[in-house]
Design a protein around this motif. Structure first.
Motif, PDB file in Angstrom:
ATOM      1  N   MET A 163     -15.924   5.219  58.907  1.00  0.00           N
ATOM      2  CA  MET A 163     -14.558   5.086  59.399  1.00  0.00           C
ATOM      3  C   MET A 163     -14.184   4.725  60.591  1.00  0.00           C
ATOM      4  N   ARG A 164     -13.296   3.820  61.032  1.00  0.00           N
ATOM      5  CA  ARG A 164     -13.307   3.552  62.218  1.00  0.00           C
ATOM      6  C   ARG A 164     -12.364   4.447  63.108  1.00  0.00           C
TER       7      ARG A 164
ATOM      8  N   LYS B   9      -9.289   7.265  61.832  1.00  0.00           N
ATOM      9  CA  LYS B   9      -9.493   8.385  62.108  1.00  0.00           C
ATOM     10  C   LYS B   9      -8.345   9.002  62.973  1.00  0.00           C
ATOM     11  N   ALA B  10      -8.021   8.133  63.891  1.00  0.00           N
ATOM     12  CA  ALA B  10      -6.848   8.648  64.820  1.00  0.00           C
ATOM     13  C   ALA B  10      -5.305   8.665  63.810  1.00  0.00           C
ATOM     14  N   ARG B  11      -5.329   7.714  63.095  1.00  0.00           N
ATOM     15  CA  ARG B  11      -4.138   7.496  62.017  1.00  0.00           C
ATOM     16  C   ARG B  11      -4.217   8.762  61.134  1.00  0.00           C
ATOM     17  N   ALA B  12      -5.653   8.960  60.550  1.00  0.00           N
ATOM     18  CA  ALA B  12      -5.523  10.195  59.805  1.00  0.00           C
ATOM     19  C   ALA B  12      -5.110  11.552  60.278  1.00  0.00           C
ATOM     20  N   ILE B  13      -5.481  11.725  61.502  1.00  0.00           N
ATOM     21  CA  ILE B  13      -5.353  13.081  62.336  1.00  0.00           C
ATOM     22  C   ILE B  13      -3.838  13.097  62.535  1.00  0.00           C
ATOM     23  N   LEU B  14      -3.035  12.004  62.913  1.00  0.00           N
ATOM     24  CA  LEU B  14      -1.687  11.920  63.122  1.00  0.00           C
ATOM     25  C   LEU B  14      -0.790  12.357  61.785  1.00  0.00           C
ATOM     26  N   LEU B  15      -1.378  11.670  60.590  1.00  0.00           N
ATOM     27  CA  LEU B  15      -0.693  11.750  59.629  1.00  0.00           C
ATOM     28  C   LEU B  15      -0.846  13.119  58.839  1.00  0.00           C
TER      29      LEU B  15
ATOM     30  N   TYR C  65       3.064   7.513  68.333  1.00  0.00           N
ATOM     31  CA  TYR C  65       1.917   7.086  67.630  1.00  0.00           C
ATOM     32  C   TYR C  65       2.086   7.310  66.264  1.00  0.00           C
ATOM     33  N   SER C  66       2.523   8.515  66.040  1.00  0.00           N
ATOM     34  CA  SER C  66       2.658   8.811  64.513  1.00  0.00           C
ATOM     35  C   SER C  66       3.683   7.833  63.901  1.00  0.00           C
ATOM     36  N   ARG C  67       4.673   7.652  64.275  1.00  0.00           N
ATOM     37  CA  ARG C  67       5.633   6.521  63.617  1.00  0.00           C
ATOM     38  C   ARG C  67       4.949   5.254  63.238  1.00  0.00           C
ATOM     39  N   GLN C  68       4.104   4.861  64.296  1.00  0.00           N
ATOM     40  CA  GLN C  68       3.572   3.527  64.494  1.00  0.00           C
ATOM     41  C   GLN C  68       2.468   3.496  63.439  1.00  0.00           C
ATOM     42  N   ALA C  69       1.664   4.768  63.291  1.00  0.00           N
ATOM     43  CA  ALA C  69       0.482   5.078  62.530  1.00  0.00           C
ATOM     44  C   ALA C  69       1.310   4.814  61.080  1.00  0.00           C
TER      45      ALA C  69
ATOM     46  N   ASN D 105      -6.830   7.305  74.148  1.00  0.00           N
ATOM     47  CA  ASN D 105      -6.159   8.270  73.600  1.00  0.00           C
ATOM     48  C   ASN D 105      -6.394   8.381  72.047  1.00  0.00           C
ATOM     49  N   ILE D 106      -6.948   6.954  71.425  1.00  0.00           N
ATOM     50  CA  ILE D 106      -7.404   6.817  70.247  1.00  0.00           C
ATOM     51  C   ILE D 106      -8.621   7.542  70.183  1.00  0.00           C
ATOM     52  N   ALA D 107      -9.583   7.400  70.951  1.00  0.00           N
ATOM     53  CA  ALA D 107     -10.868   8.195  71.013  1.00  0.00           C
ATOM     54  C   ALA D 107     -10.707   9.558  70.929  1.00  0.00           C
ATOM     55  N   LYS D 108      -9.922  10.217  71.677  1.00  0.00           N
ATOM     56  CA  LYS D 108      -9.411  11.607  71.720  1.00  0.00           C
ATOM     57  C   LYS D 108      -9.128  12.045  70.318  1.00  0.00           C
ATOM     58  N   LEU D 109      -8.327  11.424  69.904  1.00  0.00           N
ATOM     59  CA  LEU D 109      -7.601  11.570  68.253  1.00  0.00           C
ATOM     60  C   LEU D 109      -8.651  11.469  67.184  1.00  0.00           C
TER      61      LEU D 109
END
Length: 115
Positions: free
Chosen positions: A1-2, A6-12, A35-39, A50-54
């Motif tokens: 998983m890129r 992963k960032a999108r998954a944790i936000l959602l 970010y969550s709205r955009q995800a 920030n993506i790396a942190k998420l």
């Protein structure tokens, strides 16, 4: 998983609030909400750092899920097997300690055993 996935998954996901994510990542809550709205729209979002942190938060949450799923009986069986099959010399003690005290190693061994 890129990382972006992963960032999108944790936000959602619903198990961490924006405030909790802020505490962990130090990313401001309004930024996380944007970010969550955009995800949700599958748009690209955020700075790489920030993506790396998420993504790290996602990895850690998956690891914690796996850790909770460890079958204690199997872990005890593994401990008994190590006791009976690994010599109790200097190297044997180090190996036993490394396996039994490192959750990631223990998870990998127990998961491998199941397959």
């Amino acid at each position: 998983m890129r990382e972006i996935e992963k960032a999108r998954a944790i936000l959602l996901s619903s198990h961490l609030t924006f405030n909790q994510l802020h505490e962990i990542t130090k990313i401001p809550v309004p930024t996380l909400k944007r970010y969550s709205r955009q995800a949700k729209d599958k748009a690209s979002f955020g700075k790489y750092e920030n993506i790396a942190k998420l993504a790290k938060v996602y990895d850690k949450s998956k690891f914690e899920d796996q850790k909770r799923q460890i079958d204690l009986t199997k872990a005890m069986e593994l401990g008994e097997w190590l006791k009976n099959n690994i010599p109790n010399d200097t190297w044997g003690k180090r190996i036993k300690k490394a396996i039994m005290n490192d959750s990631e190693v223990l998870i990998k061994i127990l998961q491998t055993n199941e397959k």
